[in-house]
Design an enzyme around this catalytic site. Structure first.
Site, short mmCIF file in Angstrom:
data_model
loop_
_atom_site.label_atom_id
_atom_site.label_comp_id
_atom_site.label_asym_id
_atom_site.label_seq_id
_atom_site.Cartn_x
_atom_site.Cartn_y
_atom_site.Cartn_z
N ARG A 214 0.81 -1.22 0.00
CA ARG A 214 0.00 0.00 0.00
C ARG A 214 0.84 1.27 0.00
NH1 ARG A 214 -0.70 2.99 4.27
NH2 ARG A 214 0.05 1.32 5.64
N GLU B 124 1.00 5.31 24.76
CA GLU B 124 0.03 5.02 23.70
C GLU B 124 -1.08 4.10 24.22
OE1 GLU B 124 0.07 3.39 19.11
OE2 GLU B 124 1.09 2.23 20.66
N TRP C 186 2.11 8.62 16.00
CA TRP C 186 0.94 8.75 15.13
C TRP C 186 0.97 10.02 14.28
CZ3 TRP C 186 -2.81 5.40 13.91
CH2 TRP C 186 -2.96 4.26 14.71
N TYR D 279 -8.37 2.42 17.19
CA TYR D 279 -8.27 1.53 18.34
C TYR D 279 -9.12 1.87 19.56
CZ TYR D 279 -4.26 -0.35 15.80
OH TYR D 279 -3.47 -0.92 14.86
N ARG E 214 -15.20 -18.34 26.93
CA ARG E 214 -14.38 -18.26 25.71
C ARG E 214 -14.70 -16.98 24.94
NH1 ARG E 214 -15.80 -23.83 26.17
NH2 ARG E 214 -17.67 -23.51 24.89
N ARG E 215 -15.24 -16.00 25.65
CA ARG E 215 -15.67 -14.76 24.99
C ARG E 215 -14.98 -13.52 25.57
NH1 ARG E 215 -22.23 -16.10 24.72
NH2 ARG E 215 -21.97 -18.15 23.71
N CYS F 97 -4.21 -2.75 13.09
CA CYS F 97 -3.28 -3.85 12.78
C CYS F 97 -3.38 -4.91 13.88
CB CYS F 97 -1.86 -3.32 12.65
SG CYS F 97 -1.63 -2.18 11.27
N ARG G 222 -3.32 -8.53 12.08
CA ARG G 222 -3.55 -8.81 10.66
C ARG G 222 -2.37 -8.38 9.79
NH1 ARG G 222 -4.05 -4.28 7.48
NH2 ARG G 222 -4.39 -2.41 8.73
N ASP H 141 4.50 -4.81 10.79
CA ASP H 141 5.82 -4.29 10.45
C ASP H 141 6.78 -4.80 11.54
OD1 ASP H 141 8.14 -2.80 10.23
OD2 ASP H 141 7.14 -0.85 10.24
N ASN I 277 4.29 -3.57 19.70
CA ASN I 277 3.09 -4.39 19.85
C ASN I 277 3.26 -5.45 20.94
OD1 ASN I 277 2.92 -4.37 16.26
ND2 ASN I 277 1.85 -2.99 17.65
N LEU J 178 8.68 -7.16 6.42
CA LEU J 178 9.76 -6.20 6.61
C LEU J 178 9.79 -5.28 5.39
CD1 LEU J 178 12.51 -8.66 7.85
CD2 LEU J 178 11.50 -6.83 9.24
N TYR J 179 9.98 -4.00 5.64
CA TYR J 179 10.06 -3.04 4.53
C TYR J 179 11.45 -3.07 3.90
CZ TYR J 179 5.48 -1.10 5.49
OH TYR J 179 4.13 -0.95 5.63
N ALA K 43 6.77 3.83 7.11
CA ALA K 43 6.04 3.85 5.84
C ALA K 43 4.59 4.24 6.14
CB ALA K 43 6.10 2.48 5.18
#
Length: 318
Positions: free
Chosen positions: A37, A75, A97, A139, A180-181, A200, A220, A223, A231, A262-263, A317
């Protein structure tokens, strides 16, 4: 001497950070090269998993480069407020951001303002920040104020009360730990086109095993060089906060990635980081127990025994 060298080698080979470095190496050496993208280009694999035991204060905090854990923590605390404007982050010196609203401003106004000057205007001018600093319903908005709608008798819909998923999960962990919820979901299909960046790290599921609470995070898009270190820290931090609020011990963080990449313009970072050896075992202390999960402050978190190697800078990016 030889015995000590062998012991050090074994410790390095089994260091929890090794799995991150192995993932980085695998992507760089065998990932498929793709146009993405951003137009930068990536090497990517489909599907990956990392597992970290959080017992005894352990955290997945990388040592082969400095990770600014306070930035990631700020964050996370910002997410938990439901805020979507970058100004509270800017005022704390958090820059992660800034690129997205800056790019939107330049595109929509045509003004060739530098990122630094744009961010300064966000800090100095509250009205400007209100207009240009918002990221859309990203988020935190989905986590604590997922929108609902009611069908009216006249055939129209009106907005209902938002759903606080985080509060619901805390309550369900306390009252029904075997459920399980225990899920926090960020992927609101109806609002993706209004977000500066669709989530993400999109799905968190908590799982209670005995007296320990585990967290499974599905991401999903990842980077690995710049995003994943943050993360991992943030997911482990949220797990520890959940554990403290619900009376459990921290268990395991299970991270799962979808498009893991990886970029191409991060080659210098990748080469340098893969040449380094992980060391040490940083831990996190939470110095108080706030009344709710929404009441933590940055001062509540202290990291011990963190002696990382120098940071490695690389472009984001957008």
């Amino acid at each position: 001497m030889a015995s000590s060298a062998i012991s050090d080698s074994i410790n390095t080979a089994s260091h929890p950070e090794r799995q991150y470095l192995d993932l980085m190496r695998r992507i760089w050496e065998s990932g498929s090269e793709r146009v993405d993208r951003t137009g930068v280009g990536t090497r990517s694999i489909a599907g990956a998993m990392l597992r970290y035991d959080l017992a005894d204060g352990a955290m997945p905090l990388l040592t082969t480069k400095r990770v600014y854990w306070k930035t990631a923590t700020r964050e996370m605390l910002w997410f938990l407020t439901g805020e979507t404007n970058i100004r509270p982050l800017v005022l704390q010196g958090v820059k992660i951001w800034n690129e997205w609203p800056h790019a939107r401003y330049v595109k929509e106004t045509g003004e060739q303002i530098t990122l630094e000057d744009f961010v300064q205007r966000i800090a100095d001018d509250e009205a400007f920040a209100q207009r240009w600093g918002d990221l859309g319903p990203v988020y935190g908005k989905q986590w604590v104020d997922w929108p609902t709608y009611r069908y009216r008798k006249d055939g129209l819909y009106e907005k209902g009360e938002g759903i606080n998923q985080v509060a619901q999960v805390v309550e369900s962990l306390r009252t029904n730990p075997g459920s399980r919820r225990h899920i926090i979901e960020g992927w609101n299909v109806a609002e993706l086109d209004r977000m500066a960046l669709p989530p993400c790290h999109k799905t968190y599921q908590f799982h209670v095993s005995g007296d320990r609470i585990n967290c499974l995070l599905y991401q999903r898009s990842c980077d690995v060089a710049l995003g994943l270190p943050f993360n991992l820290w943030s997911a482990a931090l949220l797990t520890r906060m959940m554990a403290q609020q619900t009376g459990f011990e921290p268990g395991e963080l299970v991270w799962m990635g979808g498009d893991v990449h990886l970029y191409l313009n991060h080659e210098h970072l990748i080469t340098e980081q893969l040449s380094r050896e992980p060391s040490g075992a940083p831990t996190l202390e939470i110095t108080r127990t706030p009344e709710t999960i929404f009441d933590y402050r940055i001062e509540d978190f202290v990291v011990h025994d963190y002696a990382p190697q120098p940071p490695i800078k690389a472009p984001v990016a957008v």
